[in-house]
Design a protein around this motif. Structure first.
Motif, PDB file in Angstrom:
ATOM      1  N   ALA A  53       0.812  -1.244   0.022  1.00 23.65           N
ATOM      2  CA  ALA A  53      -0.145  -0.037   0.158  1.00 23.65           C
ATOM      3  C   ALA A  53       0.884   1.292  -0.011  1.00 23.65           C
ATOM      4  O   ALA A  53       0.615   2.141  -0.888  1.00 23.65           O
ATOM      5  CB  ALA A  53      -0.844  -0.047   1.355  1.00 23.65           C
ATOM      6  N   ARG A  54       1.862   1.304   0.654  1.00 22.63           N
ATOM      7  CA  ARG A  54       2.897   2.305   0.920  1.00 22.63           C
ATOM      8  C   ARG A  54       3.560   2.686  -0.670  1.00 22.63           C
ATOM      9  O   ARG A  54       3.727   3.608  -1.024  1.00 22.63           O
ATOM     10  CB  ARG A  54       4.049   2.449   1.771  1.00 22.63           C
ATOM     11  N   LEU A  55       4.107   1.660  -1.062  1.00 27.61           N
ATOM     12  CA  LEU A  55       4.421   1.712  -2.550  1.00 27.61           C
ATOM     13  C   LEU A  55       3.753   2.019  -3.500  1.00 27.61           C
ATOM     14  O   LEU A  55       4.177   3.004  -4.478  1.00 27.61           O
ATOM     15  CB  LEU A  55       5.100   0.450  -2.790  1.00 27.61           C
ATOM     16  N   ARG A  56       2.401   1.844  -3.470  1.00 28.56           N
ATOM     17  CA  ARG A  56       1.557   2.357  -4.517  1.00 28.56           C
ATOM     18  C   ARG A  56       1.383   3.664  -4.509  1.00 28.56           C
ATOM     19  O   ARG A  56       0.862   4.207  -5.377  1.00 28.56           O
ATOM     20  CB  ARG A  56       0.100   1.660  -4.136  1.00 28.56           C
ATOM     21  N   GLU A  57       1.708   4.366  -3.421  1.00 32.21           N
ATOM     22  CA  GLU A  57       1.587   5.988  -3.413  1.00 32.21           C
ATOM     23  C   GLU A  57       2.674   6.491  -4.383  1.00 32.21           C
ATOM     24  O   GLU A  57       2.267   7.495  -4.885  1.00 32.21           O
ATOM     25  CB  GLU A  57       1.851   6.377  -1.911  1.00 32.21           C
ATOM     26  N   THR A  58       3.773   6.059  -4.546  1.00 28.31           N
ATOM     27  CA  THR A  58       4.958   6.314  -5.393  1.00 28.31           C
ATOM     28  C   THR A  58       5.046   5.656  -6.504  1.00 28.31           C
ATOM     29  O   THR A  58       5.928   5.963  -7.497  1.00 28.31           O
ATOM     30  CB  THR A  58       6.310   6.807  -4.673  1.00 28.31           C
ATOM     31  N   TRP A  59       4.752   4.276  -6.445  1.00 20.98           N
ATOM     32  CA  TRP A  59       4.914   3.320  -7.584  1.00 20.98           C
ATOM     33  C   TRP A  59       3.313   2.543  -7.948  1.00 20.98           C
ATOM     34  O   TRP A  59       3.308   1.500  -7.480  1.00 20.98           O
ATOM     35  CB  TRP A  59       5.925   2.304  -7.000  1.00 20.98           C
TER      36      TRP A  59
END
Length: 199
Positions: free
Chosen positions: A115-121
Motif C-alpha cells: 500500500a505504501r509503495l502504491r503511493e509512489t509506484w
C-alpha cells in the motif's frame, strides 16, 4: 551509534542490516528490532529517521530499485558485444543473485508495504518493473544493431525473461541455478528473434 552521524550513513547502515536479514532469514524475520539489532544501534534510531517500519521498508525498496540505473547503463553498453544470450544470462544472474529476490518476497509478504509503495509506484513490483525496463532498452539496442529481428517484440520478451529468471532463482534456501540453466532459459525465450552473427 554516535550522535552526529549523517542521515545517509544511518539509512545505509539500517538498509544494509535489513538486506542481510532478508537474505539470511527471509521476510518473516524482518522486524524493526531485528534491523536495529543487526545494525548495532538502538531501536529508537530507526524511528527517529522513519515515520514507522513500513515507511522504512518502502524507502529500502525504492532505494534499491533506484540503484538499478547503473546496471541498466552497463547492460546497454554491452549491446553489440559478446552474445545476446550471454549478456542476458549474466544480467539475470546478477539481478536475481542479489537481494532482488528477497525484496520481491518482502513486497509480496507485507500488505501495508505494498500500500505504501502504491503511493509512489502505482504499477508493478519495484525491482521487477525496473528490470523489465532495463532489458527492454537492451533488447531495443540489440534490435537496432541487427542482432535480433527487426520485428522482435521487446516489450513482451523482457517480462518473459524476468518472469522465467525469477522462477529459476526463487528458492532462496537452495543452490543458485547453474549458468547453463540460465542460458538455456534465455535461449528458449529469445531463440525466435536471434539473428546469426555476421561473418
Amino acid at each position: 551509534m554516535p550522535t552526529g552521524v549523517a542521515l545517509r550513513d544511518v539509512r545505509e547502515q539500517l538498509f544494509g542490516a535489513a538486506e542481510r536479514i532478508l537474505l539470511r532469514d527471509g521476510p518473516s524475520a524482518l522486524t524493526s528490532r531485528a534491523v536495529t539489532t543487526e545494525a548495532g544501534c538502538a531501536k529508537g534510531v530507526l524511528h527517529r529517521h522513519f515515520a514507522d517500519f513500513d515507511a522504512f521498508l518502502a524507502e529500502l525498496v525504492l532505494d534499491r530499485a533506484g540503484r538499478m540505473d547503473a546496471q541498466a547503463a552497463t547492460l546497454r553498453d554491452f549491446a553489440g558485444n559478446g552474445t545476446v544470450v550471454g549478456n542476458l544470462a549474466e544480467t539475470l544472474t546478477e539481478l536475481f543473485g542479489s537481494v532482488a529476490v528477497a525484496i520481491v518476497a518482502l513486497v509480496t509478504f507485507r500488505d501495508e508495504l505494498r500500500a505504501r509503495l502504491r503511493e509512489t509506484w502505482p504499477v508493478g513490483v519495484p525491482i521487477l518493473t525496473e528490470a523489465v525496463t532495463m532489458i527492454v532498452a537492451y533488447l531495443a539496442a540489440e534490435r537496432d544493431l541487427g542482432r535480433i529481428a527487426a520485428d522482435a517484440e521487446v516489450d513482451v520478451l523482457a517480462p518473459t525473461l524476468i518472469g522465467a529468471g525469477h522462477l529459476l532463482f526463487a528458492d532462496r534456501k537452495g543452490a543458485p541455478p547453474e549458468p547453463e540453466a540460465v542460458e538455456k532459459v534465455v535461449t528458449t525465450v529469445i531463440a525466435g528473434v536471434l539473428r546469426p552473427p555476421s561473418s
